[in-house]
Design a protein around this motif. Structure first.
Motif, PDB file in Angstrom:
ATOM      1  N   UNK A  26       0.803  -1.200  -0.082  1.00  0.00           N
ATOM      2  CA  UNK A  26       0.065   0.170  -0.024  1.00  0.00           C
ATOM      3  C   UNK A  26       0.995   1.344  -0.060  1.00  0.00           C
ATOM      4  N   UNK A  27       2.001   1.108   0.749  1.00  0.00           N
ATOM      5  CA  UNK A  27       2.798   2.429   0.874  1.00  0.00           C
ATOM      6  C   UNK A  27       3.348   2.671  -0.540  1.00  0.00           C
ATOM      7  N   UNK A  28       3.936   1.776  -1.266  1.00  0.00           N
ATOM      8  CA  UNK A  28       4.367   2.088  -2.566  1.00  0.00           C
ATOM      9  C   UNK A  28       3.523   3.123  -3.426  1.00  0.00           C
ATOM     10  N   UNK A  29       2.163   2.936  -3.357  1.00  0.00           N
ATOM     11  CA  UNK A  29       1.427   3.690  -4.038  1.00  0.00           C
ATOM     12  C   UNK A  29       0.811   4.858  -3.512  1.00  0.00           C
ATOM     13  N   UNK A  30       0.838   4.904  -1.893  1.00  0.00           N
ATOM     14  CA  UNK A  30       0.321   5.953  -1.331  1.00  0.00           C
ATOM     15  C   UNK A  30       1.191   6.974  -0.806  1.00  0.00           C
ATOM     16  N   UNK A  31       2.537   6.660  -0.531  1.00  0.00           N
ATOM     17  CA  UNK A  31       3.369   7.570   0.217  1.00  0.00           C
ATOM     18  C   UNK A  31       3.618   8.863  -0.749  1.00  0.00           C
ATOM     19  N   UNK A  32       3.514  10.055  -0.211  1.00  0.00           N
ATOM     20  CA  UNK A  32       3.987  11.400  -0.996  1.00  0.00           C
ATOM     21  C   UNK A  32       5.538  11.508  -1.039  1.00  0.00           C
ATOM     22  N   UNK A  33       5.655  12.188  -2.033  1.00  0.00           N
ATOM     23  CA  UNK A  33       7.227  12.531  -2.420  1.00  0.00           C
ATOM     24  C   UNK A  33       7.550  13.475  -0.994  1.00  0.00           C
TER      25      UNK A  33
ATOM     26  N   UNK B 144      24.894   3.790  19.180  1.00  0.00           N
ATOM     27  CA  UNK B 144      23.813   2.910  19.098  1.00  0.00           C
ATOM     28  C   UNK B 144      22.509   3.098  19.438  1.00  0.00           C
ATOM     29  N   UNK B 145      22.055   3.957  20.598  1.00  0.00           N
ATOM     30  CA  UNK B 145      20.851   4.429  20.787  1.00  0.00           C
ATOM     31  C   UNK B 145      20.201   5.257  19.576  1.00  0.00           C
ATOM     32  N   UNK B 146      20.871   6.184  19.237  1.00  0.00           N
ATOM     33  CA  UNK B 146      20.696   6.963  18.283  1.00  0.00           C
ATOM     34  C   UNK B 146      20.420   6.147  16.900  1.00  0.00           C
ATOM     35  N   UNK B 147      20.862   5.295  16.578  1.00  0.00           N
ATOM     36  CA  UNK B 147      20.808   4.484  15.377  1.00  0.00           C
ATOM     37  C   UNK B 147      19.472   3.668  15.640  1.00  0.00           C
ATOM     38  N   UNK B 148      19.152   2.896  16.918  1.00  0.00           N
ATOM     39  CA  UNK B 148      17.993   2.380  17.155  1.00  0.00           C
ATOM     40  C   UNK B 148      16.738   3.485  16.922  1.00  0.00           C
ATOM     41  N   UNK B 149      16.700   4.530  17.136  1.00  0.00           N
ATOM     42  CA  UNK B 149      15.659   5.576  17.431  1.00  0.00           C
ATOM     43  C   UNK B 149      15.524   5.813  15.864  1.00  0.00           C
ATOM     44  N   UNK B 150      16.759   6.181  15.136  1.00  0.00           N
ATOM     45  CA  UNK B 150      16.379   6.367  13.695  1.00  0.00           C
ATOM     46  C   UNK B 150      15.865   5.210  12.804  1.00  0.00           C
ATOM     47  N   UNK B 151      16.445   4.043  13.189  1.00  0.00           N
ATOM     48  CA  UNK B 151      15.872   3.034  12.698  1.00  0.00           C
ATOM     49  C   UNK B 151      14.386   2.584  12.700  1.00  0.00           C
ATOM     50  N   UNK B 152      13.868   3.095  13.839  1.00  0.00           N
ATOM     51  CA  UNK B 152      12.550   2.738  14.277  1.00  0.00           C
ATOM     52  C   UNK B 152      11.826   3.853  13.570  1.00  0.00           C
ATOM     53  N   UNK B 153      12.144   5.254  13.451  1.00  0.00           N
ATOM     54  CA  UNK B 153      11.769   6.104  12.820  1.00  0.00           C
ATOM     55  C   UNK B 153      11.598   6.030  11.262  1.00  0.00           C
ATOM     56  N   UNK B 154      12.444   5.279  10.845  1.00  0.00           N
ATOM     57  CA  UNK B 154      12.476   4.863   9.329  1.00  0.00           C
ATOM     58  C   UNK B 154      11.218   4.003   9.156  1.00  0.00           C
ATOM     59  N   UNK B 155      11.174   3.086   9.708  1.00  0.00           N
ATOM     60  CA  UNK B 155       9.879   2.034   9.711  1.00  0.00           C
ATOM     61  C   UNK B 155       8.517   3.125   9.933  1.00  0.00           C
ATOM     62  N   UNK B 156       8.523   3.743  10.920  1.00  0.00           N
ATOM     63  CA  UNK B 156       7.371   4.366  11.365  1.00  0.00           C
ATOM     64  C   UNK B 156       7.001   5.632  10.469  1.00  0.00           C
ATOM     65  N   UNK B 157       7.853   6.172   9.794  1.00  0.00           N
ATOM     66  CA  UNK B 157       7.551   7.096   8.586  1.00  0.00           C
ATOM     67  C   UNK B 157       6.778   6.403   7.506  1.00  0.00           C
ATOM     68  N   UNK B 158       7.193   5.233   7.008  1.00  0.00           N
ATOM     69  CA  UNK B 158       6.632   4.649   6.058  1.00  0.00           C
ATOM     70  C   UNK B 158       5.192   3.830   6.561  1.00  0.00           C
ATOM     71  N   UNK B 159       5.083   3.419   7.678  1.00  0.00           N
ATOM     72  CA  UNK B 159       4.124   2.754   8.188  1.00  0.00           C
ATOM     73  C   UNK B 159       2.853   3.932   8.380  1.00  0.00           C
ATOM     74  N   UNK B 160       3.273   5.115   8.685  1.00  0.00           N
ATOM     75  CA  UNK B 160       2.259   6.234   8.784  1.00  0.00           C
ATOM     76  C   UNK B 160       1.723   6.941   7.185  1.00  0.00           C
ATOM     77  N   UNK B 161       2.324   6.286   6.374  1.00  0.00           N
ATOM     78  CA  UNK B 161       1.718   6.624   4.911  1.00  0.00           C
ATOM     79  C   UNK B 161       0.741   5.547   4.512  1.00  0.00           C
ATOM     80  N   UNK B 162       0.387   4.438   5.405  1.00  0.00           N
ATOM     81  CA  UNK B 162      -0.462   3.399   5.255  1.00  0.00           C
ATOM     82  C   UNK B 162      -1.927   3.923   5.321  1.00  0.00           C
ATOM     83  N   UNK B 163      -2.750   3.876   4.303  1.00  0.00           N
ATOM     84  CA  UNK B 163      -4.100   4.400   4.576  1.00  0.00           C
ATOM     85  C   UNK B 163      -5.006   3.559   5.302  1.00  0.00           C
ATOM     86  N   UNK B 164      -4.572   2.106   5.517  1.00  0.00           N
ATOM     87  CA  UNK B 164      -5.304   1.323   6.268  1.00  0.00           C
ATOM     88  C   UNK B 164      -4.906   1.215   7.761  1.00  0.00           C
ATOM     89  N   UNK B 165      -5.533   2.319   8.556  1.00  0.00           N
ATOM     90  CA  UNK B 165      -4.965   2.533  10.026  1.00  0.00           C
ATOM     91  C   UNK B 165      -5.045   1.221  10.930  1.00  0.00           C
TER      92      UNK B 165
END
Length: 214
Positions: free
Chosen positions: A95-102, A124-145
């Motif tokens: 879903x993300x591939x089709x829905x995420x904005x530029x 290492x803690x900053x890396x973990x936070x950013x890795x989490x943020x990477x996935x969260x930004x993608x997931x937030x682009x999914x229209x199926x809440x």
């Protein structure tokens, strides 16, 4: 703990205790004694209780009828959660591939660049936070809440496992390059490639995570 007058005290406490758990300074299975933490960090019970409630919501702290403690690593739980995550995230990525904005993709790329910088300095803690943020930004682009909510719940329970993975520098580089491949596939709007690379990434993460139990 450094006090920030802008950020609410309970959020500062939450971030500090989360860091202690994810860096292993508070060990898996260790009991949480509120009076001890309140005295050690000079914080009152109310913000401390709220900070611990947030950690409990994320699955990093568990409570039974006698005590509260840091969640313990369990291989069976880990494998079951990863199976759930693989099924859910493959559907979300379609879903993300089709829905995420530029604009959102630009933010994802910025997080990737920050991750690379954090890897270079070994935070290492900053890396973990950013890795989490990477996935969260993608997931937030999914229209199926509901689908996104289920995936986020599974991912939060896996957080302590991912924290252990991030303690190994060689894994951080691997994860960064896998995230970059996921980003490129989404940027190209290539659904099948995106599903392929997210599946490869999650299977590699499972292998990396299992090393915690060896």
């Amino acid at each position: 703990m450094e006090i920030n007058i802008v950020q609410p005290l309970y959020q500062q406490a939450y971030r500090e205790f989360k860091k202690l758990i994810l860096t292993g300074q508070i060990s898996p299975g260790e009991k949480i004694v509120m009076s001890k933490l309140a005295e050690q960090y000079n914080i009152s019970r109310t913000p401390l209780r709220e900070a611990l409630r947030q950690l409990q919501t994320e699955g990093l702290i568990v409570q039974d009828h006698t005590s509260m403690k840091v969640v313990e690593l369990n291989k069976t739980d880990f494998l079951e959660l990863f199976h759930c995550r693989l099924l859910l995230e493959k559907e979300v990525i379609r879903m993300i591939v089709e829905e995420i904005t530029e604009a959102k993709l630009e933010k994802v790329y910025e997080v990737l660049m920050e991750s690379n910088d954090a890897i270079e300095v070994g935070d290492s803690f900053k890396i973990l936070e950013l890795n989490t943020q990477f996935h969260e930004l993608l997931i937030m682009s999914c229209s199926n809440y509901q689908l996104a909510h289920l995936l986020n719940h599974v991912r939060s329970l896996l957080l302590i496992y991912r924290a252990n993975i991030n303690q190994k520098p060689q894994y951080s580089k691997e994860i960064y390059h896998e995230h970059l491949e996921i980003y490129n596939a989404i940027k190209s709007r290539d659904v099948e490639r995106a599903v392929e690379v997210i599946e490869e990434h999650l299977k590699n993460d499972q292998i990396r995570g299992q090393s915690v139990f060896e």
